[in-house]
Design an enzyme around this catalytic site. Structure first.
Site, PDB file in Angstrom:
ATOM      1  N   ARG A  44       0.851  -1.179   0.000  1.00  0.00           N
ATOM      2  CA  ARG A  44       0.000   0.000   0.000  1.00  0.00           C
ATOM      3  C   ARG A  44       0.894   1.239   0.000  1.00  0.00           C
ATOM      4  O   ARG A  44       2.104   1.153   0.167  1.00  0.00           O
ATOM      5  CB  ARG A  44      -0.988   0.025   1.182  1.00  0.00           C
ATOM      6  CG  ARG A  44      -0.665  -0.719   2.407  1.00  0.00           C
ATOM      7  CD  ARG A  44       0.322  -0.075   3.359  1.00  0.00           C
ATOM      8  NE  ARG A  44       0.163   1.341   3.511  1.00  0.00           N
ATOM      9  CZ  ARG A  44       1.172   2.158   3.707  1.00  0.00           C
ATOM     10  NH1 ARG A  44       2.417   1.709   3.751  1.00  0.00           N
ATOM     11  NH2 ARG A  44       0.979   3.432   3.845  1.00  0.00           N
ATOM     12  N   GLY A  45       0.237   2.370  -0.248  1.00  0.00           N
ATOM     13  CA  GLY A  45       0.959   3.599  -0.498  1.00  0.00           C
ATOM     14  C   GLY A  45       1.004   3.831  -1.999  1.00  0.00           C
ATOM     15  O   GLY A  45       1.384   2.935  -2.761  1.00  0.00           O
ATOM     16  N   ALA A  46       0.600   5.024  -2.446  1.00  0.00           N
ATOM     17  CA  ALA A  46       0.421   5.259  -3.877  1.00  0.00           C
ATOM     18  C   ALA A  46       1.648   4.923  -4.720  1.00  0.00           C
ATOM     19  O   ALA A  46       1.543   4.196  -5.713  1.00  0.00           O
ATOM     20  CB  ALA A  46      -0.022   6.705  -4.114  1.00  0.00           C
ATOM     21  N   GLN A 194      -2.136   1.989  10.217  1.00  0.00           N
ATOM     22  CA  GLN A 194      -0.875   2.057   9.483  1.00  0.00           C
ATOM     23  C   GLN A 194       0.163   2.912  10.208  1.00  0.00           C
ATOM     24  O   GLN A 194       1.358   2.654  10.119  1.00  0.00           O
ATOM     25  CB  GLN A 194      -1.105   2.624   8.075  1.00  0.00           C
ATOM     26  CG  GLN A 194      -1.907   1.721   7.166  1.00  0.00           C
ATOM     27  CD  GLN A 194      -3.382   2.091   7.140  1.00  0.00           C
ATOM     28  OE1 GLN A 194      -3.930   2.555   8.151  1.00  0.00           O
ATOM     29  NE2 GLN A 194      -4.028   1.899   6.001  1.00  0.00           N
ATOM     30  N   ASP A 235      -2.320  10.382  -2.014  1.00  0.00           N
ATOM     31  CA  ASP A 235      -2.634   9.327  -2.973  1.00  0.00           C
ATOM     32  C   ASP A 235      -3.056   9.895  -4.324  1.00  0.00           C
ATOM     33  O   ASP A 235      -2.909   9.234  -5.341  1.00  0.00           O
ATOM     34  CB  ASP A 235      -3.728   8.420  -2.418  1.00  0.00           C
ATOM     35  CG  ASP A 235      -3.191   7.515  -1.329  1.00  0.00           C
ATOM     36  OD1 ASP A 235      -2.846   6.372  -1.641  1.00  0.00           O
ATOM     37  OD2 ASP A 235      -3.089   7.969  -0.180  1.00  0.00           O
ATOM     38  N   ASN A 245      -5.859  11.910   0.592  1.00  0.00           N
ATOM     39  CA  ASN A 245      -4.923  11.118   1.389  1.00  0.00           C
ATOM     40  C   ASN A 245      -5.741  10.300   2.388  1.00  0.00           C
ATOM     41  O   ASN A 245      -6.969  10.404   2.461  1.00  0.00           O
ATOM     42  CB  ASN A 245      -3.912  12.025   2.096  1.00  0.00           C
ATOM     43  CG  ASN A 245      -2.741  11.245   2.678  1.00  0.00           C
ATOM     44  OD1 ASN A 245      -2.133  10.412   2.001  1.00  0.00           O
ATOM     45  ND2 ASN A 245      -2.426  11.483   3.937  1.00  0.00           N
ATOM     46  N   LYS A 246      -5.064   9.490   3.160  1.00  0.00           N
ATOM     47  CA  LYS A 246      -5.723   8.595   4.110  1.00  0.00           C
ATOM     48  C   LYS A 246      -6.752   9.341   4.953  1.00  0.00           C
ATOM     49  O   LYS A 246      -6.536  10.465   5.390  1.00  0.00           O
ATOM     50  CB  LYS A 246      -4.686   7.930   5.006  1.00  0.00           C
ATOM     51  CG  LYS A 246      -5.227   6.919   5.997  1.00  0.00           C
ATOM     52  CD  LYS A 246      -6.016   5.810   5.302  1.00  0.00           C
ATOM     53  CE  LYS A 246      -5.189   5.041   4.305  1.00  0.00           C
ATOM     54  NZ  LYS A 246      -5.977   3.974   3.611  1.00  0.00           N
TER      55      LYS A 246
END
Length: 346
Positions: A44-46, A194, A235, A245-246
């Site tokens: 995960r993470g763009a 996370q 993201d 973003n998250k």
């Protein structure tokens, strides 16, 4: 710790759902395994998703048995569509896949083997460029960080979310390496933690002082004068500077504005989607209810309760002090300053 690496025709992905308790790699020999890993947040993470998807496309094409150029191109488009559907918000996913497809279509080669090698080379380039770009983000960003700064961050935008080094954590790492004696507050980042599981783990490995807080402690932290700036990843960023973003990022930006604190976003230029005028156009992924009703498989809510579980929120550009990219730091008006970056280095 490597987020991913390519070895003997296999993509090895660090399973982030097992951290911090266990370091375990997933052997991806087909694109379906890569798609499952992206969909279920094993990677995960763009930027990391983009690099993983690029290798996933390679795996899908290699196993196709295509006899000619046309068959290989058709297979590549099919695999790209499948990988693109795994997570809709992170633009690096489609950006990386479109880059590989464009490279294929621009080539005049007819031999499927030659075209496959071209894809492998392009996937390696995406991985390498992300790592190098993150280090530039770190160098640019650390200039904004004062000596002794107490930094609040959200979710995980570190080496685990990228090819290596990180975006938001890249800024923190670079400041630490410059001897600025920074310290970090990490939001736990509900519902999947996370920040608690990954960000604190990374910073402990780097011996950067870190304190874990729950998400709803951030306002009081700021009110007590215990934080100097906020830095987060992204993201997807719209052309006007709105940032997806998250989930929880928007709230931090509002709090930072109220308390007079700089709110910085760190992301490569590939995260900017110039085709979207504003954050209103960014698709927001909604995930399954069990992520909220259960914690590590244990129920924490009554059976049958309704759940709303958006994975991201959108922070309006007016709340963003600056965006730190791999081509430099930009400030409002973002419609002009982000577009200007496209000309940097050309």
């Amino acid at each position: 710790m490597e987020t991913m690496y390519w070895e003997n025709g296999t993509l090895m992905l660090l399973d982030q759902t097992k951290l911090p308790g266990k370091v375990e790699y997933i052997q991806c020999r087909d694109y379906e395994t890569v798609a499952e890993a992206i969909r279920n947040l094993r990677v995960r993470g763009a930027p990391a998703i983009g690099a993983a998807a690029a290798y996933g496309l390679v795996l899908g094409v290699r196993s196709s048995g295509a006899a000619n150029r046309e068959q290989l191109l058709a297979r590549a488009r099919e695999v790209a569509d499948a990988l693109t559907s795994t997570r809709p918000t992170a633009v690096n996913l489609s950006w990386a896949l479109n880059r590989l497809l464009a490279r294929l279509e621009a080539s005049t080669a007819a031999d499927p083997q030659e075209l496959t090698e071209l894809l492998i080379s392009e996937a390696h380039a995406i991985y390498r460029e992300d790592l190098e770009g993150n280090k530039r983000i770190g160098r640019f960003g650390q200039e904004l960080v004062p000596h002794g700064a107490r930094i609040l961050t959200h979710c995980n935008a570190g080496a685990l979310a990228t090819a290596g080094y990180g975006t938001a954590l890249g800024v923190i790492r670079a400041a630490h390496e410059a001897g600025k004696q920074v310290s970090v507050y990490a939001d736990e980042t509900r519902p999947l933690l996370q920040g608690a599981r990954l960000t604190t783990w990374e910073l402990i490995q780097e011996q950067i002082p870190v304190t874990l807080i729950t998400d709803n402690m951030a306002a009081y932290l700021m009110a007590r004068g215990m934080v100097d700036l906020v830095v987060v990843g992204a993201d997807r960023i719209a052309a006007n500077g709105d940032v997806a973003n998250k989930i929880g990022t928007y709230g931090l930006a509002v709090l930072a504005k109220e308390h007079g604190l700089p709110f910085y976003v760190a992301a490569p230029l590939s995260t900017v989607d110039f085709s979207l005028a504003s954050g209103n156009d960014i698709p927001i992924e909604e995930r399954e209810p069990g992520e909220v009703t259960h914690l590590a498989g244990i129920p924490v809510a009554p059976p049958g309760v309704r759940v709303w579980n958006p994975a991201f929120d959108v922070t309006p550009a007016r709340l963003v002090t600056a965006i730190i990219t791999d081509r430099g730091v930009v400030r409002p008006p973002y419609g002009e300053s982000l577009a200007g970056l496209l000309r940097v280095g050309k």
